[in-house]
Design a protein around this motif. Structure first.
Motif, mmCIF file in Angstrom:
data_model
loop_
_atom_site.group_PDB
_atom_site.id
_atom_site.type_symbol
_atom_site.label_atom_id
_atom_site.label_comp_id
_atom_site.label_asym_id
_atom_site.label_seq_id
_atom_site.Cartn_x
_atom_site.Cartn_y
_atom_site.Cartn_z
ATOM 1 N N MET A 2 0.813 -1.219 0.000
ATOM 2 C CA MET A 2 0.000 0.000 0.000
ATOM 3 C C MET A 2 0.847 1.269 0.000
ATOM 4 O O MET A 2 0.483 2.265 0.616
ATOM 5 C CB MET A 2 -0.980 0.002 1.177
ATOM 6 N N SER A 3 1.991 1.238 -0.689
ATOM 7 C CA SER A 3 2.814 2.436 -0.774
ATOM 8 C C SER A 3 2.689 3.138 -2.122
ATOM 9 O O SER A 3 3.026 4.315 -2.223
ATOM 10 C CB SER A 3 4.283 2.098 -0.507
ATOM 11 N N HIS A 4 2.199 2.443 -3.129
ATOM 12 C CA HIS A 4 2.032 3.021 -4.461
ATOM 13 C C HIS A 4 0.648 2.666 -4.989
ATOM 14 O O HIS A 4 0.142 1.576 -4.740
ATOM 15 C CB HIS A 4 3.080 2.491 -5.435
ATOM 16 N N CYS A 5 0.087 3.594 -5.735
ATOM 17 C CA CYS A 5 -1.237 3.376 -6.279
ATOM 18 C C CYS A 5 -1.321 4.012 -7.668
ATOM 19 O O CYS A 5 -1.052 5.206 -7.811
ATOM 20 C CB CYS A 5 -2.286 3.996 -5.354
ATOM 21 N N LYS A 6 -1.662 3.211 -8.664
ATOM 22 C CA LYS A 6 -1.900 3.725 -10.013
ATOM 23 C C LYS A 6 -3.395 3.949 -10.159
ATOM 24 O O LYS A 6 -4.191 3.050 -9.905
ATOM 25 C CB LYS A 6 -1.430 2.732 -11.071
ATOM 26 N N VAL A 7 -3.748 5.165 -10.567
ATOM 27 C CA VAL A 7 -5.150 5.531 -10.712
ATOM 28 C C VAL A 7 -5.399 5.863 -12.176
ATOM 29 O O VAL A 7 -4.790 6.793 -12.711
ATOM 30 C CB VAL A 7 -5.512 6.736 -9.819
ATOM 31 N N TYR A 8 -6.273 5.105 -12.823
ATOM 32 C CA TYR A 8 -6.594 5.314 -14.230
ATOM 33 C C TYR A 8 -7.809 6.229 -14.320
ATOM 34 O O TYR A 8 -8.882 5.913 -13.796
ATOM 35 C CB TYR A 8 -6.868 3.972 -14.919
ATOM 36 N N ILE A 9 -7.624 7.385 -14.989
ATOM 37 C CA ILE A 9 -8.639 8.424 -15.080
ATOM 38 C C ILE A 9 -9.175 8.472 -16.505
ATOM 39 O O ILE A 9 -8.399 8.425 -17.461
ATOM 40 C CB ILE A 9 -8.027 9.805 -14.727
ATOM 41 N N SER A 10 -10.494 8.581 -16.630
ATOM 42 C CA SER A 10 -11.109 8.689 -17.943
ATOM 43 C C SER A 10 -12.091 9.850 -17.943
ATOM 44 O O SER A 10 -12.648 10.209 -16.904
ATOM 45 C CB SER A 10 -11.833 7.394 -18.299
ATOM 46 N N SER A 11 -12.284 10.431 -19.129
ATOM 47 C CA SER A 11 -13.182 11.563 -19.272
ATOM 48 C C SER A 11 -14.161 11.300 -20.403
ATOM 49 O O SER A 11 -13.807 10.700 -21.418
ATOM 50 C CB SER A 11 -12.392 12.836 -19.560
ATOM 51 N N MET A 12 -15.362 11.772 -20.235
ATOM 52 C CA MET A 12 -16.376 11.638 -21.279
ATOM 53 C C MET A 12 -16.020 12.512 -22.482
ATOM 54 O O MET A 12 -16.441 12.235 -23.593
ATOM 55 C CB MET A 12 -17.737 12.042 -20.717
ATOM 56 N N ASP A 13 -15.210 13.552 -22.251
ATOM 57 C CA ASP A 13 -14.836 14.477 -23.322
ATOM 58 C C ASP A 13 -13.672 13.975 -24.160
ATOM 59 O O ASP A 13 -13.242 14.668 -25.076
ATOM 60 C CB ASP A 13 -14.485 15.849 -22.730
ATOM 61 N N GLY A 14 -13.123 12.837 -23.841
ATOM 62 C CA GLY A 14 -12.063 12.267 -24.654
ATOM 63 C C GLY A 14 -10.734 12.150 -23.921
ATOM 64 O O GLY A 14 -10.590 12.523 -22.755
ATOM 65 N N LEU A 15 -9.760 11.649 -24.657
ATOM 66 C CA LEU A 15 -8.442 11.382 -24.083
ATOM 67 C C LEU A 15 -7.690 12.663 -23.744
ATOM 68 O O LEU A 15 -6.983 12.723 -22.740
ATOM 69 C CB LEU A 15 -7.619 10.509 -25.038
#
Length: 112
Positions: A44-57
């Protein structure tokens, strides 16, 4: 640690991150931004967070820049809300899965 505890803590972090992201006032973080996936390391020292948007990449990439610059504030807020022994370092990654699924949904609706 047990994988159950890590997954439960990961879901708690995801819920709190979503709430914190809504309260940020950075102009780069606009529109419908959501957390698609989170990878929390075993210690629990690193966390990858994948973010997405409805408006595109491109909007997701701008949001990632805003979230990266606010990562210190995000860690502070998360620590005050959850009282973790160690708050993970976040790496935000842009993802276009919401845009892709909206395109597929539009294609399916056009077939009807």
């Amino acid at each position: 640690m047990s994988s159950f505890k890590i997954s439960r803590t990961g879901e708690d972090i995801k819920r709190e991150l979503t709430d914190i992201m809504r309260s940020l006032k950075d102009p780069r973080i606009t529109g419908l931004i959501s957390i698609v996936k989170m990878d929390l390391s075993g210690d629990m020292s690193h966390c990858k967070v994948y973010i997405s948007s409805m408006d595109g990449l491109e909007a997701a990439k701008r949001a990632v820049q805003g979230l990266t610059s606010a990562s210190g504030f995000i860690k502070h807020e998360l620590n005050s809300r959850m009282k973790l022994r160690k708050v993970p370092d976040f790496k935000f990654i842009a993802d276009n899965s919401i845009e892709h699924s909206a395109d597929i949904s539009k294609m399916l609706n056009d077939l009807k």
